[in-house]
Write an enzyme that holds these catalytic residues in place. Structure first.
Site, PDB file in Angstrom:
ATOM      1  N   ASP A 158      14.380   9.606   2.806  1.00  0.00           N
ATOM      2  CA  ASP A 158      14.308   9.735   1.330  1.00  0.00           C
ATOM      3  C   ASP A 158      15.457  10.565   0.647  1.00  0.00           C
ATOM      4  O   ASP A 158      15.641  11.773   0.662  1.00  0.00           O
ATOM      5  CB  ASP A 158      13.063  10.013   0.778  1.00  0.00           C
ATOM      6  CG  ASP A 158      11.784   9.244   1.482  1.00  0.00           C
ATOM      7  OD1 ASP A 158      12.042   8.513   1.963  1.00  0.00           O
ATOM      8  OD2 ASP A 158      10.938   9.344   0.512  1.00  0.00           O
ATOM      9  N   LYS A 228      12.907   4.042  -4.689  1.00  0.00           N
ATOM     10  CA  LYS A 228      11.924   4.977  -5.142  1.00  0.00           C
ATOM     11  C   LYS A 228      11.973   5.463  -6.593  1.00  0.00           C
ATOM     12  O   LYS A 228      12.969   5.896  -6.944  1.00  0.00           O
ATOM     13  CB  LYS A 228      11.982   6.001  -3.970  1.00  0.00           C
ATOM     14  CG  LYS A 228      10.857   7.265  -4.022  1.00  0.00           C
ATOM     15  CD  LYS A 228      10.980   8.230  -2.810  1.00  0.00           C
ATOM     16  CE  LYS A 228       9.984   9.138  -2.995  1.00  0.00           C
ATOM     17  NZ  LYS A 228      10.086  10.273  -2.080  1.00  0.00           N
ATOM     18  N   LYS A 264       8.781   2.448  -4.002  1.00  0.00           N
ATOM     19  CA  LYS A 264       7.943   3.471  -3.632  1.00  0.00           C
ATOM     20  C   LYS A 264       7.860   4.216  -5.270  1.00  0.00           C
ATOM     21  O   LYS A 264       8.666   5.001  -5.410  1.00  0.00           O
ATOM     22  CB  LYS A 264       8.552   4.369  -2.605  1.00  0.00           C
ATOM     23  CG  LYS A 264       7.542   5.496  -2.405  1.00  0.00           C
ATOM     24  CD  LYS A 264       8.014   6.506  -1.243  1.00  0.00           C
ATOM     25  CE  LYS A 264       7.346   7.556  -1.292  1.00  0.00           C
ATOM     26  NZ  LYS A 264       7.819   8.389   0.054  1.00  0.00           N
TER      27      LYS A 264
END
Length: 328
Positions: A158, A228, A264
């Site tokens: 991430d 995300k 996400k």
């Protein structure tokens, strides 16, 4: 995918012979604008859908299977990570039919601890990298951060984008950095294959819905496997409107390229009711193909507790006290 491959791919997608900052700016600013009033009204309407009985039970189990169970605190210890991994493996010890979560997300120095604790399961280990959460470091430091996590066995990385560069209009710098980090996720198939790259936009700092759409397309163009919303360290974190915009982006990207990119939302999603609103938005916007942990995740810590409590209520007909679940 190497940075040169990403550049070639982007050049072909934009229809230019050379990828330049001007060409990228022109393409991103040529994307359709977002009707803020319409977007907010749409998510408000989706949030009123009533989901009951068997549909609610399915939604709760699906949401549990999509959770990236997360601990990202400076005081994290090996013991806390092992405890979190135990919960990821067996969310509700009283009910073995409860699904396992999708992943456990930790700082990259704790990846080996999580890998060991989750051995023998299909639960992924995700590591935050690239000077998370600020992203304020040189590219060399960010690449080293990423490679360290990948070499430790992380299945997913991430990363955070350079919001300063993005907001300054230096889109090519952001593209190049994402593409370079994507290259650092490479790993031989014998060692598990490449780590998937989730690109954190930090939507709370992007100021406008148009910027959320541009950042979403920029990340996908540079090779993101997931986009995300947030680090969870900035307010606001995930919201339904920005998630709707990102879901529209991945839907449109598949229409254009045939590639499916995941989404996400992370930060601030704490209740089953909230999670179900997100699942309704996924279904109504991107479609059922995204109702899968491979394409949609919740970045959360406390959400799992409420999902377990609501699942227990559906199973037994009675509410349990807060001490039914662990405090993480």
């Amino acid at each position: 995918m190497s940075s040169s491959t990403a550049t070639t791919r982007a050049r072909d997608h934009l229809g230019v012979t050379r990828l330049t900052g001007r060409a990228l700016t022109s393409w991103l600013h040529g994307l359709p604008g977002v009707d803020r009033v319409g977007c907010d009204a749409r998510t408000a309407a989706l949030g009123t859908r009533s989901i009951k009985t068997t549909a609610k039970a399915w939604a709760i189990d699906t949401a549990i299977s999509m959770v990236d169970l997360t601990t990202l605190e400076g005081a994290d210890t090996h013991g806390k990570v092992r405890s979190l991994c135990a919960k990821a493996r067996v969310p509700d010890p009283s009910d073995p039919s409860t699904p396992q979560v999708a992943a456990v997300c930790v700082y990259n120095d704790l990846v080996p601890v999580a890998i060991d604790a989750l051995r023998g399961t299909d639960i992924h280990v995700a590591a935050v990298a690239t000077a998370f959460p600020s992203g304020r470091a040189s590219l060399q430091v960010k690449l080293a951060d990423t490679r360290d996590a990948v070499q430790a066995g992380a299945h997913e990385i991430d990363m955070v984008i350079d919001r300063g560069a993005f907001l300054s209009g230096r889109y090519l710098d952001v593209f190049d950095e994402i593409a370079a980090i994507k290259g650092a996720c490479d790993r031989p198939e014998s060692e598990g294959g490449p780590a998937h790259l989730k690109v954190i936009l930090e939507t709370g700092e992007l100021a406008t819905y148009d910027n959320v759409r541009r950042a979403s397309f920029l990340a996908m163009l540079a090779g993101a496997d997931f986009i995300k919303t947030s680090t969870g360290k900035v307010s606001p974190a995930a919201t339904l409107p920005v998630t709707l915009i990102m879901l529209e982006a991945v839907r449109d990207w598949r229409d254009q390229t045939g590639e499916m990119i995941g989404v996400k939302p992370a930060g601030g999603i704490r209740t089953s009711k909230d999670a179900i609103k997100y699942l309704v938005t996924v279904s109504e916007t991107a479609g059922e193909d995204w109702l899968d942990p491979a394409r949609f995740r919740f970045g959360a810590s406390s959400l799992l507790n409420d999902l377990i409590l609501q699942r227990h209520k559906l199973r037994t007909g009675a509410y349990s006290g807060a001490d039914y679940v662990t405090i993480d």
